[in-house]
Design an enzyme around this catalytic site. Structure first.
Site, PDB file in Angstrom:
ATOM      1  N   HIS B 286     105.713  53.156  49.062  1.00 47.60           N
ATOM      2  CA  HIS B 286     106.811  53.731  48.291  1.00 47.60           C
ATOM      3  C   HIS B 286     106.763  55.235  48.182  1.00 47.60           C
ATOM      4  CE1 HIS B 286     108.237  49.849  46.958  1.00 47.60           C
ATOM      5  NE2 HIS B 286     106.969  49.500  47.011  1.00 47.60           N
ATOM      6  N   ARG B 287     105.792  55.836  48.815  1.00 47.06           N
ATOM      7  CA  ARG B 287     105.696  57.270  48.659  1.00 47.06           C
ATOM      8  C   ARG B 287     106.951  57.944  49.200  1.00 47.06           C
ATOM      9  NH1 ARG B 287     100.383  58.349  50.389  1.00 47.06           N
ATOM     10  NH2 ARG B 287      99.551  57.902  48.346  1.00 47.06           N
ATOM     11  N   ALA B 288     107.478  57.372  50.284  1.00 49.35           N
ATOM     12  CA  ALA B 288     108.655  57.960  50.915  1.00 49.35           C
ATOM     13  C   ALA B 288     109.818  58.044  49.932  1.00 49.35           C
ATOM     14  CB  ALA B 288     109.054  57.132  52.125  1.00 49.35           C
TER      15      ALA B 288
END
Lengths: 676, 344
Positions: B286-288
């Site tokens: 989920h960093r994106a």
């Protein structure tokens, strides 16, 4: 440092990971959790957040090991002495220690060592507790556990298995309790863990990112709110945090009353047997975890459902098949169908998320990717041999670049690759001043002095020695310790690939490319250097000068055309020259030359000798270079017409000899590995 | 190097993407860095070094080796080598504060682990017989920009350590007899030449944004590049002076954007479009999503708007996603990997 962390209850999704952590909080005997998963899936966040949920523990006041004053059986030497001498230790409450083991840690910081300051000032040997002491009764958290140095892993394993940390240093012998919950996170793409360490983790969960857009949005919103105003955000979740925390505390008390019906014992052992797990830890962990789950959910008796829910986590990393596979990673649906997972290993393929391409029906260009992908996913199942025959899928035009191989066949090989690869990188002691400082030794050559160790060695004698002008420490020659450094060296692999027409026959080149690709994958994880020389038509070409870019090698491999005659000698010579140059740069290198050919030579370099003999003569000369390890892979198809040229070549080179069939079983990979 | 002799940021011809990515990171350091991929001689290093020109000012305790701001939690102080200052802080007395520009700290290629994370102060140990921590590059880079030139040439274990700190914002040292923790949150700016091989995916993911740059193709601009470079080399001082206005404007705009950033509103449907784009691209984790969102907000702020528009999201996606597409070790960045296939 007391930084406030993202609240546990605010972690969106990842229910299984949260459950595993909570179960460990309820029942520390489960023995920790390993979280495997891709980047950016709240792995570290969740572990750090766990601290907020754990109730404070009662400890002997001021004790570094956080000894429990009510448990006399597990005391550190200091506390034990206090008890023996009849003093009643004071007690205090302390937050559960969460010790973060940084990757840059050195050995004596983990286990503990001589206290420098005391030694220097008072000339007395005194033990300074390390991280293992600090982690006692708490959580030892290792981020990126698969990147941790092996010798550190050994120390931790030792403590984890015995619950005691024993240190022997410079005349001190110390034993102190070190019982901790091992929590680790790792990204399997970066290489796998040693099975031994893997087994130490009670539970293992896989995490994947949420694919649901709504959830992703929720997650983004949460994070954004946290980043904007952490205080407000944390206080918003305070109540939920307290609820969970209270739940855990209650479950901890209730767990003693939870009954474990005898008939479930059979179920547990059956599950373990079915999954062919090693040892008995899995059975025990399942039992503890199921009991903890029942307690957490306020039930008085463990049910078969509890066992099913936890068994997946306990078996995931312990399961062995005929060829023990590493834990699989692609399994988002695990929560829903543990049972299927356990009971039906073959059913795994269906569990793969839809976007993971199935092995069949891919257009040829995609296949290498596909393989790579599965490889990196830490690929699960050993497919039955039934799949192998169709493996050699009719090969494409041999002159076409990118003729590929079938995924299936290399699965087993890949399994081995990964598993054995737990010692992943080849290490070497290095003479240069580079590399990681791992320990120190007594030495009379001082290019790279280990200051800390030197002072430590000198420290106990400071009382007796005369101080020299203004220096606080007097150091003598025999105190001096030298740093021992280790460097992860990549090996140097030279691929000498026969790309002549004779190699183009049916599946041969596909198999060959597959083999090379497998080795390259391995090289990628080990960060090896590779070079490739191909020979076809009139001469050999250095397609790829030595590079650490395995990607480049793969690209070249894919585009490698096949066809023409076989200038074997020229190939050997060019490869040899390349290695010679490499030796100039790194005389201590021990490169491996992998010669992939059917051994049939029909172009000579113009020496007037028949090509075939010329190659043999050249090979015999090359064999004198002892630093090079030769491996010959014979690609000749098995059949009646066996010419055995490659075997002769191998004999001349003093090389290890394989046929492509052996290679399928992964032997080549093993050979290379043995060398690494 | 003197400030004056740095090539001015605004004088860099073209390479707008790279400049934008760098600026966005200054506006919100939590975007967590830029990776600049490009050929040799495309002003990668120049741009990063020139950043110093347009960086905002921060307040720092004078002489603090950890670059702490006066209000910071004074965790590192009790063991700090700056005795005078730490005694003041511990006693709760005011300390001297200076205002200075955010710093660009460069990590030398040959940096050893000791140098990066810090180690035992040798001199102090020998002279006084006390252990003391000697801060390393990570301490110097706190609240600043850590510049890794040719990141692919760095030692693997140094990179691992760096990333560990970058991710946590804290440097934990447990080595050579010293235990020490100090804050180390910095913006990671790395450059690499893709011809030399790709980075590991894990490493790539830690960089918030990624821009690929290449040499300028149009000849008038190339001429510009040459002329400016020559003018700069002949008379650095004069050249900088000429560009001072321009740089001042950029710096002012950045300052305004930093102020505006917290006020930037994001409509909920933008969240959805970001999430959808990320799922479509098949990114890991989920960093994106988080980075894209921040980037879009920073973009809006940079453009002086209080609301994120579709175009902001569009650009943010282009900056934040390419290097995160689930790609296998051997696929090229930006190559139609699994993402494209999944869409079929």
């Amino acid at each position: 440092m007391e930084t406030f962390s993202y609240p546990f209850s605010a972690v969106v999704g990842q229910e299984e990971m949260k459950l595993a952590l909570v179960l460990n909080a309820v029942e520390p005997r489960i023995g920790g959790v390993l979280i495997r998963g891709e980047k950016g899936t709240a792995k570290s966040t969740a572990v750090r957040a766990l601290r907020g949920l754990l109730p404070d523990i009662k400890v002997v006041a001021g004790c570094v090991c956080s000894c429990d004053p009510d448990d006399n059986s597990r005391l550190c030497p200091e506390c034990a002495e206090m008890i023996v001498s009849g003093r009643r230790p004071g007690s205090e409450y302390r937050r559960v220690p969460i010790v973060n083991l940084p990757l840059n840690v050195t050995e004596e910081m983990v286990a503990g060592g001589l206290d420098l300051e005391v030694a220097l000032r008072k000339g007395r040997r005194c033990f300074q507790a390390g991280l293992l002491a600090a982690a006692n009764r708490g959580i030892l958290y290792i981020d990126e556990v698969n990147l941790l140095d092996d010798h550190i892993v050994d120390i931790i394993l030792d403590a984890a298995s015995s619950g005691v940390n024993a240190v022997e240093i410079e005349g001190l012998s110390i034993r102190h309790p070190s019982r901790f919950i091992l929590a680790g996170t790792m990204n399997p793409e970066e290489g796998d863990l040693r099975p031994q360490l893997l087994d130490r983790f009670g539970l293992c969960v896989e995490v994947v990112g949420e694919m649901d857009v709504e959830r992703r949005v929720e997650l983004m919103e949460m994070r954004e709110r946290y980043d904007t105003d952490p205080w407000e955000f944390v206080s918003l979740f305070l109540r939920e945090e307290r609820d969970v925390s209270a739940h855990i505390i209650r479950a901890r008390h209730a767990i003693r009353e939870v009954a474990f019906p005898a008939y479930l014992g059979g179920l547990v052992s059956e599950l373990c047997l079915q999954n062919n797990v090693a040892g008995h830890r899995a059975d025990i962990v399942i039992k503890y975890a199921a009991t903890a789950l029942a307690a957490f959910e306020c039930r008085a008796e463990v049910t078969a459902g509890d066992i099913r829910r936890v068994a997946g986590m306990a078996l995931l990393h312990r399961r062995r098949d005929a060829l023990p596979p590493p834990p699989e990673s692609d399994n988002p649906e695990r929560k829903e169908n543990d049972t299927d997972d356990k009971k039906d290993n073959g059913g795994r393929e269906e569990d793969n998320p839809g976007n993971q391409p199935e092995n069949s029906n891919m257009d040829e260009k995609d296949e290498p990717d596909n393989m790579a992908e599965e490889f990196c996913a830490g690929l699960p199942e050993t497919e039955g041999p039934a799949d192998t025959p169709e493996a050699g899928e009719p090969s494409e035009e041999v002159f076409e670049p990118g003729s590929t191989f079938k995924v299936q066949r290399f699965k087993q090989e890949k399994d081995r690759l990964l598993r054995c690869g737990s010692g992943r990188r080849s290490r070497t002691r290095t003479a240069q001043k580079t590399g990681r400082y791992v320990k120190s030794i007594l030495s009379n050559r001082y290019p790279d002095i280990a200051v800390d160790a030197t002072i430590r060695a000198a420290a106990p004698y400071q009382g007796q020695r005369k101080k020299q002008d203004g220096m606080a420490v007097s150091i003598r020659k025999d105190d001096i310790r030298r740093k021992v450094r280790e460097k992860r060296i990549g090996n140097f692999l030279l691929f000498l690939v026969d790309a002549s027409g004779s190699m183009g026959v049916r599946a041969r080149m596909t198999a060959t490319k597959g083999a090379i690709l497998s080795l390259l994958m391995d090289a990628y994880q080990k960060r090896d250097r590779v070079a490739m020389v191909t020979f076809r038509r009139k001469e050999a070409v250095v397609n790829l000068p030595p590079t650490s870019s395995v990607e480049l090698a793969v690209r070249h491999l894919r585009e490698m055309p096949v066809g023409g005659r076989t200038p074997l000698t020229d190939g050997l010579v060019k490869g040899f020259k390349l290695l010679k140059v490499h030796f100039l740069k790194e005389p201590s290198a021990r490169p491996i030359a992998i010669i992939i050919t059917d051994g049939r030579a029909n172009v000579s370099t113009g020496s007037g000798i028949a090509p075939q003999d010329e190659a043999i003569v050249t090979a015999e000369k090359m064999a004198y270079e002892e630093r090079i390890k030769f491996v010959v892979v014979d690609t000749e198809e098995p059949g009646i017409m066996k010419l055995g040229f490659a075997a002769r070549l191998a004999a001349a080179l003093g090389a290890e000899y394989f046929r492509t069939e052996d290679l399928k079983a992964g032997d080549l990979v093993d050979i290379v590995r043995r060398r690494l | 190097m003197e400030r004056n002799t740095v090539y001015p940021f605004s004088a860099i011809v073209g390479q707008d993407r790279m400049k934008l990515a760098l600026i966005l990171n200054i506006i919100n350091p939590r975007i967590s860095g830029v990776l600049i991929r490009g050929e040799k001689g495309t002003a990668k290093s120049t741009a990063v070094r020139a950043l110093a020109d347009v960086l905002p000012m921060i307040e720092v305790v004078s002489g603090c080796p950890f670059q702490l701001s006066p209000g910071d939690e004074q965790v590192a102080c009790s063991d700090c080598s700056n005795r005078e200052c730490s005694e003041r802080i511990i006693a709760g007395r005011p300390v001297e504060v200076i205002r200075r520009k955010v710093r660009v700290v460069e990590l030398p290629v040959g940096a050893t682990e000791d140098r990066v994370v810090g180690t035992m102060d040798l001199e102090h140990a020998l002279k006084k017989g006390e252990k003391r921590f000697e801060p390393g590059i990570l301490a110097a880079a706190h609240r600043g920009i850590l510049y890794l030139d040719e990141i692919d040439l760095l030692d693997d274990h140094v990179v691992d350590v760096l990333l560990d700190s970058a991710a946590m914002g804290i440097n934990t040292v447990e080595r050579e007899g010293v235990s020490f923790i100090h804050p180390a949150s910095f913006t990671l700016v790395g450059t690499m030449n893709p011809e030399e091989g790709e980075l590991r995916p894990q490493l790539l993911d830690r960089f918030g944004l990624c821009v690929g740059i290449e040499g300028i193709r149009s000849s008038p601009e190339r001429v510009d590049v040459m002329e400016r470079r020559i003018a700069f080399e002949e008379n650095p001082g004069g050249f900088c002076l000429r560009w001072e206005d321009e740089s001042g404007k950029t710096a002012g705009r950045i300052g305004a954007a930093i102020g505006l950033y917290p006020k930037v509103k994001v409509n909920r449907n933008k969240f959805f479009s970001i999430a959808r784009r990320c799922v479509e691209a098949g990114v890991d984790g989920h960093r994106a999503d988080i980075i894209t969102l921040k980037t879009a907000r920073a973009l809006a702020a940079w453009n002086g708007r209080c609301e994120v528009l579709d175009e902001d999201v569009e650009i943010a996606v282009e900056l934040a996603l390419p290097h995160r597409m689930r790609r296998q070790p051997f696929e090229e960045i930006g190559a139609p990997g699994k993402a494209a296939r999944a869409g079929v």
